[in-house]
Motif scaffolding. Structure first.
Motif, mmCIF file in Angstrom:
data_model
loop_
_atom_site.group_PDB
_atom_site.id
_atom_site.type_symbol
_atom_site.label_atom_id
_atom_site.label_comp_id
_atom_site.label_asym_id
_atom_site.label_seq_id
_atom_site.Cartn_x
_atom_site.Cartn_y
_atom_site.Cartn_z
ATOM 1 N N SER A 149 0.848 -1.202 0.000
ATOM 2 C CA SER A 149 0.000 0.000 0.000
ATOM 3 C C SER A 149 0.885 1.255 0.000
ATOM 4 O O SER A 149 1.896 1.313 0.727
ATOM 5 C CB SER A 149 -0.915 0.010 1.227
ATOM 6 O OG SER A 149 -1.847 -1.052 1.157
ATOM 7 N N PHE A 150 0.510 2.214 -0.793
ATOM 8 C CA PHE A 150 1.251 3.473 -0.895
ATOM 9 C C PHE A 150 0.257 4.636 -0.816
ATOM 10 O O PHE A 150 -0.882 4.542 -1.275
ATOM 11 C CB PHE A 150 2.013 3.550 -2.220
ATOM 12 C CG PHE A 150 3.057 2.483 -2.381
ATOM 13 C CD1 PHE A 150 4.360 2.710 -2.000
ATOM 14 C CD2 PHE A 150 2.722 1.246 -2.929
ATOM 15 C CE1 PHE A 150 5.330 1.723 -2.155
ATOM 16 C CE2 PHE A 150 3.669 0.259 -3.090
ATOM 17 C CZ PHE A 150 4.978 0.489 -2.696
ATOM 18 N N SER A 161 -4.326 7.068 -2.470
ATOM 19 C CA SER A 161 -3.886 5.842 -1.777
ATOM 20 C C SER A 161 -4.021 4.682 -2.754
ATOM 21 O O SER A 161 -5.078 4.511 -3.388
ATOM 22 C CB SER A 161 -4.755 5.593 -0.541
ATOM 23 O OG SER A 161 -4.609 6.646 0.392
ATOM 24 N N PHE A 162 -2.983 3.868 -2.836
ATOM 25 C CA PHE A 162 -2.949 2.787 -3.825
ATOM 26 C C PHE A 162 -2.474 1.489 -3.179
ATOM 27 O O PHE A 162 -1.561 1.499 -2.333
ATOM 28 C CB PHE A 162 -2.009 3.153 -4.973
ATOM 29 C CG PHE A 162 -2.243 4.522 -5.549
ATOM 30 C CD1 PHE A 162 -3.222 4.750 -6.496
ATOM 31 C CD2 PHE A 162 -1.491 5.616 -5.115
ATOM 32 C CE1 PHE A 162 -3.450 6.025 -7.025
ATOM 33 C CE2 PHE A 162 -1.696 6.888 -5.627
ATOM 34 C CZ PHE A 162 -2.683 7.092 -6.584
ATOM 35 N N THR A 163 -3.076 0.391 -3.590
ATOM 36 C CA THR A 163 -2.665 -0.931 -3.110
ATOM 37 C C THR A 163 -2.552 -1.873 -4.309
ATOM 38 O O THR A 163 -3.466 -1.934 -5.150
ATOM 39 C CB THR A 163 -3.671 -1.510 -2.106
ATOM 40 O OG1 THR A 163 -3.748 -0.652 -0.971
ATOM 41 C CG2 THR A 163 -3.237 -2.897 -1.646
ATOM 42 N N GLY A 164 -1.446 -2.585 -4.368
ATOM 43 C CA GLY A 164 -1.250 -3.524 -5.468
ATOM 44 C C GLY A 164 0.205 -3.933 -5.564
ATOM 45 O O GLY A 164 1.029 -3.577 -4.713
ATOM 46 N N ASN A 165 0.529 -4.698 -6.610
ATOM 47 C CA ASN A 165 1.933 -5.053 -6.826
ATOM 48 C C ASN A 165 2.610 -3.939 -7.615
ATOM 49 O O ASN A 165 1.986 -2.914 -7.950
ATOM 50 C CB ASN A 165 2.059 -6.407 -7.524
ATOM 51 C CG ASN A 165 1.372 -6.438 -8.880
ATOM 52 O OD1 ASN A 165 1.333 -5.436 -9.593
ATOM 53 N ND2 ASN A 165 0.839 -7.600 -9.236
ATOM 54 N N SER A 195 1.155 1.374 -13.091
ATOM 55 C CA SER A 195 0.138 1.618 -14.112
ATOM 56 C C SER A 195 -0.851 2.688 -13.664
ATOM 57 O O SER A 195 -1.242 3.576 -14.451
ATOM 58 C CB SER A 195 -0.613 0.324 -14.438
ATOM 59 O OG SER A 195 0.271 -0.635 -14.974
ATOM 60 N N VAL A 196 -1.254 2.654 -12.403
ATOM 61 C CA VAL A 196 -2.246 3.597 -11.882
ATOM 62 C C VAL A 196 -1.687 5.022 -11.804
ATOM 63 O O VAL A 196 -2.329 5.983 -12.257
ATOM 64 C CB VAL A 196 -2.758 3.141 -10.496
ATOM 65 C CG1 VAL A 196 -3.619 4.224 -9.857
ATOM 66 C CG2 VAL A 196 -3.554 1.857 -10.634
ATOM 67 N N ILE A 197 -0.493 5.165 -11.216
ATOM 68 C CA ILE A 197 0.043 6.525 -11.046
ATOM 69 C C ILE A 197 0.520 7.119 -12.374
ATOM 70 O O ILE A 197 0.668 8.333 -12.500
ATOM 71 C CB ILE A 197 1.190 6.571 -10.012
ATOM 72 C CG1 ILE A 197 2.417 5.820 -10.507
ATOM 73 C CG2 ILE A 197 0.725 6.027 -8.668
ATOM 74 C CD1 ILE A 197 3.638 5.982 -9.619
ATOM 75 N N SER A 198 0.769 6.252 -13.372
ATOM 76 C CA SER A 198 1.247 6.742 -14.674
ATOM 77 C C SER A 198 0.119 6.950 -15.681
ATOM 78 O O SER A 198 0.335 7.556 -16.748
ATOM 79 C CB SER A 198 2.265 5.756 -15.266
ATOM 80 O OG SER A 198 3.341 5.544 -14.386
#
Length: 275
Positions: free
Chosen positions: A207-208, A244-248, A254-257
């Protein structure tokens, strides 16, 4: 000459010399002699069989006992597992399986399996340690030590970059006074440039949270977390990332870009390119 033949010869000789003995008497006496012979012969045969077989069984018993003792002693002395040009998998007395890479060596402690399971290791290998909460599996890998109760992991003691990568379970790594615990898909590294570096496998879910962070700072945090080099167009360095992001690793990148129309492409295990 057999006992029967000898009796028969003597009796016939006696009968020829004494013609006064009638046939009936002769027949009765001879029948009595044969009866006695038949009684004596089985006894002699039993004694003969016993005389031969008892020592034979005794010798066989001693031989088997000696062989078993030799095999037992031999198996107890097999505490060194070593490879040269090819990898090989060994099963230890506790059921653990160790895949030794080429030119690797595993030595079991002489008391292995009693109160603990202590081994010494040099080289590279994959350990699938049988679960046993009462007897920890401890590996002396020279500069550092690894302790597990039951797990699967990769251990590289040979390379300049020492490494423990955990696949399943939990391990404890002691390097000097520093102790590190690993969970699945986590990795421990040590080399002359980075002491006791703990990071995550790219498939590890994390999680970030970013609050208007520069895109460059968000990428740097991912690089440190997953020990990987990420390249991207420098024009996006100061773009802002929030949320807030959770994943590998691939999912987070992919999400932040996505707002910048950048997609991650894996170059190799150590590098990802965004374009």
């Amino acid at each position: 000459m057999s006992l029967e033949k000898e009796f028969e010869k003597n009796w016939k000789s006696l009968s020829d010399d004494h013609d006064t003995i009638d046939d009936i008497t002769d027949h009765k006496i001879w029948t009595g002699i044969e009866r006695k012979i038949r009684k004596k012969n089985p006894v002699k045969k039993i004694y003969w069989i016993a005389a031969v077989l008892i020592p034979l069984f005794t010798l066989l018993s001693i031989y088997e006992s000696t062989q078993f003792s030799k095999e037992e002693k031999k198996s107890s002395l097999v505490n060194i597992f070593e490879t040269s040009g090819a990898a090989k998998t060994y099963t230890l007395p506790d059921g653990s399986q160790i895949e030794l890479k080429p030119n690797s060596k595993l030595v079991l402690n002489e008391n292995f399996g009693k109160k603990s399971r202590d081994v010494s290791f040099t080289g590279q290998g994959i350990f699938r340690v049988a679960k046993d909460k009462e007897r920890p599996f401890r590996i002396n890998a020279g500069e550092f030590k690894v302790q597990v109760l039951g797990t699967e992991f990769y251990l590289d003691q040979k390379s300049e970059e020492k490494k423990v990568e955990l696949f399943e379970g939990k391990v404890k790594i002691q390097h000097g006074s520093t102790i590190t615990y690993l969970l699945p898909k986590e990795v421990w590294l040590h080399d002359k440039n980075r002491a006791d570096y703990h990071y995550y496998h790219p498939e590890k879910q994390k999680s970030f949270e970013f609050n208007r962070a520069n895109y460059a700072d968000a990428v740097t945090e991912l690089e440190k977390t997953y020990n990987i080099h990420i390249t991207y167009p420098k024009t996006f360095r100061n773009k802002k990332v929030s949320g807030s992001f959770t994943g590998n690793l691939n999912e987070i990148l992919s999400v932040i870009s996505f707002p910048f129309n950048l997609k991650p492409q894996k170059i190799n295990d150590k590098e990802i390119q965004l374009k």
